[in-house]
Design an enzyme around this catalytic site. Sequence first.
Site, PDB file in Angstrom:
ATOM      1  N   CYS A 144      34.994  44.785  48.955  1.00 21.67           N
ATOM      2  CA  CYS A 144      34.945  43.362  48.700  1.00 21.67           C
ATOM      3  C   CYS A 144      34.230  42.760  49.654  1.00 21.67           C
ATOM      4  O   CYS A 144      33.173  42.759  49.926  1.00 21.67           O
ATOM      5  CB  CYS A 144      36.239  42.633  48.181  1.00 21.67           C
ATOM      6  SG  CYS A 144      35.666  41.313  47.285  1.00 21.67           S
ATOM      7  N   ARG A 178      33.483  33.726  38.838  1.00 16.49           N
ATOM      8  CA  ARG A 178      33.826  35.008  39.286  1.00 16.49           C
ATOM      9  C   ARG A 178      33.696  35.944  38.203  1.00 16.49           C
ATOM     10  O   ARG A 178      33.821  35.730  36.946  1.00 16.49           O
ATOM     11  CB  ARG A 178      35.347  34.632  39.863  1.00 16.49           C
ATOM     12  CG  ARG A 178      35.610  33.806  40.598  1.00 16.49           C
ATOM     13  CD  ARG A 178      36.944  33.760  41.368  1.00 16.49           C
ATOM     14  NE  ARG A 178      37.074  34.818  42.122  1.00 16.49           N
ATOM     15  CZ  ARG A 178      36.810  35.089  43.419  1.00 16.49           C
ATOM     16  NH1 ARG A 178      36.373  33.929  44.010  1.00 16.49           N
ATOM     17  NH2 ARG A 178      37.066  35.924  44.108  1.00 16.49           N
ATOM     18  N   HIS A 240      39.483  46.432  43.971  1.00 12.74           N
ATOM     19  CA  HIS A 240      40.768  46.465  44.507  1.00 12.74           C
ATOM     20  C   HIS A 240      41.558  47.453  43.758  1.00 12.74           C
ATOM     21  O   HIS A 240      41.163  48.284  43.198  1.00 12.74           O
ATOM     22  CB  HIS A 240      41.230  44.966  44.522  1.00 12.74           C
ATOM     23  CG  HIS A 240      40.356  44.123  45.238  1.00 12.74           C
ATOM     24  ND1 HIS A 240      40.186  43.898  46.724  1.00 12.74           N
ATOM     25  CD2 HIS A 240      39.545  43.192  44.645  1.00 12.74           C
ATOM     26  CE1 HIS A 240      39.358  43.107  46.773  1.00 12.74           C
ATOM     27  NE2 HIS A 240      38.848  42.470  45.716  1.00 12.74           N
TER      28      HIS A 240
END
Length: 291
Positions: A144, A178, A240
């Site tokens: 990320c 997002r 993640h």
Amino acid sequence: MSDGGPGTDGLGPIPDGDGTAYANAHPAPVDVAIPGEPAGSARVPDAGREGKGVIHVVHLYPREMSIYGDLGNTRTIAARIRRHGYVPVVHQHHPGAPFPEEAHLLLGGGGQDSGQVRVEDDLERLGDRLRAMASDGVPMLMICGMYQLFGNAFITVDGKRLPGLGILDVTTQGNAKRMIGPVVLDTDFGPVVGYENHSGSTTLGAGQAAFGRVRSGMGNNGTDGTEGARSGNVIGSYLHGPILPANPALADALIGLAAERATGRPFEPVPQDDAYADEARTRQVRRLVRR
């Protein structure tokens, strides 16, 4: 600039006598507790206790850039190194600190924009060394925010361009919206699953290989079907989860490269019981991917 050494904070010599006043004004960063990782992981083992070999693992900026569970990648790497019969030495590198003398595997995680700002100067200081390590084949997994910083640049929503290391030929544009949700990828390491949560939209440069092809999820930008980037032994990804517990084949690939660097011998793996990880990954693939 110097990467540090005796009597320095990684940026230059301590300016006063015995360094007491300087040390009081600039306390050394305290390592972050990694759940499940034994205390003393940063200690080099005594002679005769090296197992098949000592593997030095460096986690970059665990306080600033691993706020989405990515410390779990470090825990997974250390645990699996032990299970394969090697000994991990886990270093945490903090901004301004001397960089470890030995580094066979580098890990980095996600963080907010403020975290990226806090590590930007230190990354610039270490840039030449990190680029040289990447060129030399040191395995690295950057997730990320650290994936973005290992690219060419991050362009904020208001148009400010923040330069990156250029290790991966990618450029990221910040967005108001997002990209969030579970992801399934096809990769050279088999199916990989994880969870993305990023507002940056990343574009690969011409000739830059992706880490994987998206089967479910948004990936780098939601349009071109790519996720992450891979150059040599450096992998960047938005996933993640953390990514490694559910994808042990990827973890072992990184460990294998690191073991060869550490020992000068081929990786000597021990068969692992990955039934739980395999079941979790398989269920996510079945749930998300339409046949």
